[in-house]
Design a protein around this motif. Structure first.
Motif, mmCIF file in Angstrom:
data_model
loop_
_atom_site.group_PDB
_atom_site.id
_atom_site.type_symbol
_atom_site.label_atom_id
_atom_site.label_comp_id
_atom_site.label_asym_id
_atom_site.label_seq_id
_atom_site.Cartn_x
_atom_site.Cartn_y
_atom_site.Cartn_z
ATOM 1 N N ASN A 137 0.872 -1.214 -0.043
ATOM 2 C CA ASN A 137 0.272 -0.390 -0.488
ATOM 3 C C ASN A 137 1.019 1.560 0.531
ATOM 4 O O ASN A 137 1.829 1.508 0.778
ATOM 5 N N SER B 62 3.637 -1.067 3.463
ATOM 6 C CA SER B 62 3.556 -1.628 3.910
ATOM 7 C C SER B 62 4.817 -2.201 4.014
ATOM 8 O O SER B 62 5.890 -1.728 4.257
ATOM 9 N N ASP C 69 -1.942 0.012 -6.313
ATOM 10 C CA ASP C 69 -1.583 -0.848 -5.004
ATOM 11 C C ASP C 69 -2.928 -1.583 -4.584
ATOM 12 O O ASP C 69 -3.980 -1.557 -4.689
ATOM 13 N N VAL D 219 -5.224 -0.133 -1.909
ATOM 14 C CA VAL D 219 -5.606 0.539 -1.184
ATOM 15 C C VAL D 219 -5.916 1.898 -2.557
ATOM 16 O O VAL D 219 -4.715 2.859 -2.529
#
Length: 238
Positions: free
Chosen positions: A37, A66, A120, A122
């Motif tokens: 993310n 991440s 990614d 989100v």
């Protein structure tokens, strides 16, 4: 796993308010993006003045939340929905990187800008918006004799000034016919007649701009005094 936990609940809607939205995000080793993310953490427009054709620069901070390094992240800058600049950047795991994107502004009015990334886990934090305004050309009235305004007229006529100003020239005696409500800058190379002092002072008090050459005359000294300046004195440097 998470899928089994969700399937065991008969009706989760009972514990939620009516305006709550739920997003199911695929994460883990079984997905293409493996839980990576990225987020557009912040955007700062670097310019303080905006003009047609001038470059607008925005500094963006891209954060990787991440534990997976991100390589070749495509970052785009958009003006009114159109991509105007693009750059790639590497963002190590659990860190951030900053970059600057620049593009020329081509339209007047309010420009809706954004910095965007993609690809990614989100998508909600992949876009950060900003805006700036390119105002219409300042309306300038240049008043004075042809001899005294010659230099300024040549300055306004250079190619670099094309389109930057809306210029109107006139003799000082015609200043009474000008609607000062439609003037952004009043530029006077000669003394302003006393009959126009009240109008001009009122124009300044309402936010208008007066640029006046230093003219050695009683009329101009009285105007400068009303504007909070001292009298105009002729100095000799012989």
């Amino acid at each position: 796993g998470q899928t089994d936990a969700i399937s065991q609940v008969a009706d989760t809607s009972r514990s939620m308010l009516n305006d709550v939205r739920v997003f199911v995000v695929p994460v883990g080793t079984g997905t293409k993006i493996s839980g990576q993310n990225l987020a557009v953490d912040s955007v700062q427009v670097m310019n303080s003045l905006f003009q047609i054709g001038s470059t607008v620069s925005a500094e963006a901070r891209i954060r990787n939340t991440s534990s997976v390094d991100a390589a070749g992240v495509v970052v785009r800058m958009m003006f009114n929905g159109e991509a105007v600049a693009q750059h790639t950047i590497d963002v190590p795991a659990r860190s951030f990187r900053s970059l600057t994107l620049s593009a020329a502004a081509k339209t007047r009015g309010i420009v809706k800008g954004s910095i965007e990334i993609e690809g990614d886990a989100v998508v909600l934090d992949n876009k950060r918006c900003f805006a700036f305004q390119i105002p219409p050309p300042p309306r300038v009235v240049l008043a004075g004799s042809e001899e005294h305004t010659a230099y300024l007229r040549s300055v306004f006529a250079v190619p670099a000034a094309s389109g930057l100003f809306s210029l109107r020239t006139m003799r000082m005696s015609d200043i009474g016919s000008v609607d000062l409500e439609n003037v952004d800058v009043l530029l006077c190379t000669d003394a302003l007649p006393s009959a126009q002092h009240d109008r001009v002072v009122n124009y300044i008090e309402k936010g208008g701009a007066l640029v006046s050459f230093a003219v050695d005359s009683d009329e101009q000294s009285r105007l400068m005094a009303r504007c909070g300046f001292g009298t105009i004195n002729d100095l000799s440097f012989s």
